[in-house]
Design a protein around this motif. Structure first.
Motif, short mmCIF file in Angstrom:
data_model
loop_
_atom_site.label_atom_id
_atom_site.label_comp_id
_atom_site.label_asym_id
_atom_site.label_seq_id
_atom_site.Cartn_x
_atom_site.Cartn_y
_atom_site.Cartn_z
N VAL A 1 -15.60 -11.76 -13.87
CA VAL A 1 -14.51 -10.77 -13.91
C VAL A 1 -13.29 -11.33 -14.63
O VAL A 1 -12.78 -10.75 -15.59
CB VAL A 1 -14.14 -10.34 -12.47
N VAL A 2 -12.80 -12.46 -14.14
CA VAL A 2 -11.54 -13.01 -14.65
C VAL A 2 -11.68 -13.54 -16.07
O VAL A 2 -10.83 -13.30 -16.94
CB VAL A 2 -11.01 -14.10 -13.70
N GLY A 3 -12.77 -14.25 -16.34
CA GLY A 3 -12.97 -14.76 -17.69
C GLY A 3 -13.02 -13.66 -18.72
O GLY A 3 -12.47 -13.78 -19.82
N PHE B 1 -15.01 -16.66 -20.80
CA PHE B 1 -13.86 -16.38 -21.66
C PHE B 1 -14.21 -16.58 -23.13
O PHE B 1 -13.88 -15.75 -23.98
CB PHE B 1 -12.69 -17.28 -21.27
N ASP B 2 -14.88 -17.67 -23.44
CA ASP B 2 -15.22 -17.97 -24.84
C ASP B 2 -16.17 -16.92 -25.41
O ASP B 2 -15.97 -16.44 -26.54
CB ASP B 2 -15.86 -19.35 -24.94
N ASP C 1 -23.48 -18.46 -18.63
CA ASP C 1 -23.32 -18.72 -17.21
C ASP C 1 -22.12 -17.93 -16.70
O ASP C 1 -20.97 -18.27 -16.99
CB ASP C 1 -23.13 -20.22 -16.99
N GLY C 2 -22.37 -16.90 -15.94
CA GLY C 2 -21.29 -16.04 -15.47
C GLY C 2 -20.44 -16.65 -14.37
O GLY C 2 -19.43 -16.05 -13.97
N ASN C 3 -20.81 -17.83 -13.87
CA ASN C 3 -20.00 -18.51 -12.87
C ASN C 3 -19.13 -19.60 -13.48
O ASN C 3 -18.43 -20.32 -12.77
CB ASN C 3 -20.90 -19.12 -11.78
N ASP C 4 -19.18 -19.72 -14.80
CA ASP C 4 -18.34 -20.67 -15.54
C ASP C 4 -17.27 -19.87 -16.27
O ASP C 4 -17.54 -19.23 -17.29
CB ASP C 4 -19.21 -21.45 -16.53
#
Length: 325
Positions: free
Chosen positions: A47-49, A213-214, A205-208
């Motif tokens: 979400v945040v990334g 973000f990248d 990896d959605g937990n990174d």
């Protein structure tokens, strides 16, 4: 990525976790809320990334699991809490609730309780940008379950043909209610489906939060440059059952394994290794606790909509008149 930015990301991830935990662990069990609530607990990095990769003027559509996107893109937690409580001071004056919270002024075109419905709405938003000649991008969030809906295929095909400025972001949390993705996908994931439309597709990896973000940033820049849509698949895991009233059927050992890969834990470990002191995290926790408690107090102190306003903002067509009050 700069440490201060990572700290800001961590702060928002904690705020989202605290907001949703207050709803499903405290308010809902006490019978204070109507309906069911779908959380993104465990998916905060996705979400945040993603939202940090968007400019303030960007648009987005979210899903039935959309509180996090709204908070990460700048919506006020007090007004959001009031909306979930059905109060007049909420973003939609208590009419939308958890499944339809929106703030068009921030480009948030709304959550939606119907799986896959946000995909054509987001595509229409991107089409508007294309027609008006702006380069503003729309981010379209959906789950892997929605990738089997007709709206997914029709919308992405249209966006690909017209090179619309949109990024389709699949938060693949591996479970559509209680159905594993492996039972309904004949590919490793959703990113492979991009090839059928001649557009890029990538899985990260959605937990990174940095990887998210990248990947989203690259897709956003591509869309802004007029190169068309992309699919970004974020492989993650929701830590709670499908909704606040649903029975958890997934094995405990699976949930325990993913708890160890919690995006908040991972980012905190990275920041600790970078030299950030433990008291900084304690301060962030305390600030988030205070914010969410204030949001709760604001919501419960707010009035319900007056009964006489029930027909306001309702379209009527009774063959004699059509009124929007």
């Amino acid at each position: 990525m700069e440490t201060n930015t990572l700290l800001d990301m961590y702060r928002d991830m904690v705020r989202i976790r605290k907001f949703e935990s207050k709803i499903v662990d405290d308010c809902f069990p006490k019978g204070m809320l109507y309906g069911n609530f779908h959380t993104c607990i465990g998916q905060e990095a996705a979400v945040v990334g993603s939202c940090y990769a968007l400019r303030p003027g960007a648009f987005l559509t979210t899903t039935h699991r959309g509180h996090g996107h709204c908070i990460a893109k700048g919506m006020d937690t007090s007004k959001m809490m009031a909306e979930l409580f059905g109060r007049e001071t909420g973003y939609c004056r208590g009419r939308g609730g958890s499944l339809h919270v929106a703030d068009v002024s921030k480009g948030i075109l709304g959550a939606n309780g119907i799986v896959g419905v946000g995909i054509p709405i987001a595509t229409g938003s991107a089409l508007t940008s294309w027609i008006e000649g702006t380069n503003e991008v729309t981010a379209c969030f959906f789950g892997e379950g929605a990738s089997n809906e007709g709206t997914f295929h029709e919308s992405i095909n249209m966006a690909a043909i017209w090179d619309l400025p949109i990024v389709y972001i699949c938060e693949n949390n591996q479970w559509a209610v209680n159905t594993p993705a492996t039972a309904v996908l004949n590919t490793e994931g959703v990113a492979e489906r991009a090839a059928g439309y001649g557009i890029p597709g990538v899985r990260v990896d959605g937990n990174d939060v940095e990887a998210v973000f990248d990947a989203v940033s690259r897709a956003v820049q591509r869309a802004r440059n007029g190169e068309g849509p992309s699919i970004v698949e974020l492989y993650t895991f929701r830590m709670r059952a499908h909704n606040s009233a649903d029975k958890e059927i997934r094995p405990q050992e699976l949930r325990d394994a993913w708890e160890e890969k919690s995006p908040i834990k991972r980012l905190k470990a990275k920041l600790l290794n970078a030299g950030i002191a433990e008291n900084v995290f304690l301060s962030i926790e305390a600030e988030a606790d205070a914010e969410i408690e204030n949001a709760y107090q604001y919501a419960v102190a707010s009035p319900y909509p007056a009964p006489e306003t029930i027909c306001e903002n309702v379209y009527r067509n009774d063959n004699e008149r059509s009124v929007v009050r």
